[in-house]
Design an enzyme around this catalytic site. Sequence first.
Site, PDB file in Angstrom:
ATOM      1  N   GLU A  41       0.885  -1.173   0.000  1.00  0.00           N
ATOM      2  CA  GLU A  41       0.000   0.000   0.000  1.00  0.00           C
ATOM      3  C   GLU A  41       0.916   1.213   0.000  1.00  0.00           C
ATOM      4  OE1 GLU A  41      -2.812   0.374   3.301  1.00  0.00           O
ATOM      5  OE2 GLU A  41      -2.719   2.543   3.068  1.00  0.00           O
ATOM      6  N   ARG A  45       1.320  10.352   0.298  1.00  0.00           N
ATOM      7  CA  ARG A  45       1.696  11.378   1.274  1.00  0.00           C
ATOM      8  C   ARG A  45       2.909  12.177   0.836  1.00  0.00           C
ATOM      9  NH1 ARG A  45       0.862   7.724   6.803  1.00  0.00           N
ATOM     10  NH2 ARG A  45      -1.077   6.834   6.036  1.00  0.00           N
ATOM     11  N   THR A  69      -3.996   6.302   1.613  1.00  0.00           N
ATOM     12  CA  THR A  69      -4.227   7.698   1.988  1.00  0.00           C
ATOM     13  C   THR A  69      -5.033   8.438   0.910  1.00  0.00           C
ATOM     14  OG1 THR A  69      -2.001   7.588   2.974  1.00  0.00           O
ATOM     15  CG2 THR A  69      -3.150   9.655   3.168  1.00  0.00           C
ATOM     16  N   LYS A 129     -10.693  -1.527   6.046  1.00  0.00           N
ATOM     17  CA  LYS A 129      -9.526  -1.213   6.862  1.00  0.00           C
ATOM     18  C   LYS A 129     -10.042  -0.688   8.209  1.00  0.00           C
ATOM     19  CE  LYS A 129      -5.708   2.166   6.815  1.00  0.00           C
ATOM     20  NZ  LYS A 129      -4.457   2.379   6.082  1.00  0.00           N
TER      21      LYS A 129
HETATM   22  C1  3PG Z   1      -1.691   3.856   7.789  1.00  0.00           C
HETATM   23  O1  3PG Z   1      -1.956   4.766   7.026  1.00  0.00           O
HETATM   24  O2  3PG Z   1      -2.244   2.753   7.675  1.00  0.00           O
HETATM   25  C2  3PG Z   1      -0.771   4.096   8.935  1.00  0.00           C
HETATM   26  O3  3PG Z   1      -0.101   5.311   8.778  1.00  0.00           O
HETATM   27  C3  3PG Z   1       0.184   3.006   9.222  1.00  0.00           C
HETATM   28  O4  3PG Z   1       0.284   2.989  10.577  1.00  0.00           O
HETATM   29  P1  3PG Z   1       1.635   2.609  11.321  1.00  0.00           P
HETATM   30  O5  3PG Z   1       2.702   3.559  10.838  1.00  0.00           O
HETATM   31  O6  3PG Z   1       1.325   2.823  12.776  1.00  0.00           O
HETATM   32  O7  3PG Z   1       1.958   1.180  11.004  1.00  0.00           O
END
Ligand code: 3PG
Length: 208
Positions: A41, A45, A69, A129
């Site tokens: 994924e 960003r 995102t 999710k």
């Molecule tokens: C996401 O967008 O799924 C998170 O930023 C990932 O979370 P983590 O950095 O705590 O694993």
Amino acid sequence: MADASGVLRVSPVIPVVTIDDPQDAVPLARALVDGGVKIIELTLRTDSALTSLKLIAQEVPDILVGAGTILTPGQADAAVQAGASFLVSPGVTPALLTHMLSLDVPVLPGVATVGEVMAVLEAGLDAMKFFPAGPAGGPSYLAAIGAPIPHVRFCPTGGISPGTAPDYLKLPNVACVGGSWLTPADAVAAKDWGRITSLAGGAAALGR
Ligand code: 3PG
């Protein structure tokens, strides 16, 4: 209908990855594949995220590359155009969900409350999710959702580590987890692809 159930079966862990320099995209994706993780994924960003996504889609056919995102319909369009095989959003609005479902790729919308789960179910999806998993309640919260709504399958993400991932993966309503720990920023900066392959190998071994 573009349900993401199949996407959730590819790997016990979906690496959530942010890439600054597109030159890192292909070696990073290959390092994940070498460790046995054939899905990524890629978060939108950074300004160059779509360039990285396109490179991975074109040059690493062994990996399923999705865009994460996704906050707006325009980002969803751009991601699909760049070659995204699936779309992930941290949360949903009715307009974003409707638009993502009009596109021809699986959609994994983010939810954090029972009402949001029900809204996404109403839209016809039963893979979601769960974000941000740790702060939103963790494994016990997901287990509780499973009582009234047992058929939804979740990919919890946010605050999960190799140490806590098994607590999620043992739940019947968790298909896989997501996390950024497979691609630490310092490993990417050092182009330490061997470390990423090793972390991916550990994540792949979490499979039941
Ligand atoms: C996401 O967008 O799924 C998170 O930023 C990932 O979370 P983590 O950095 O705590 O694993």
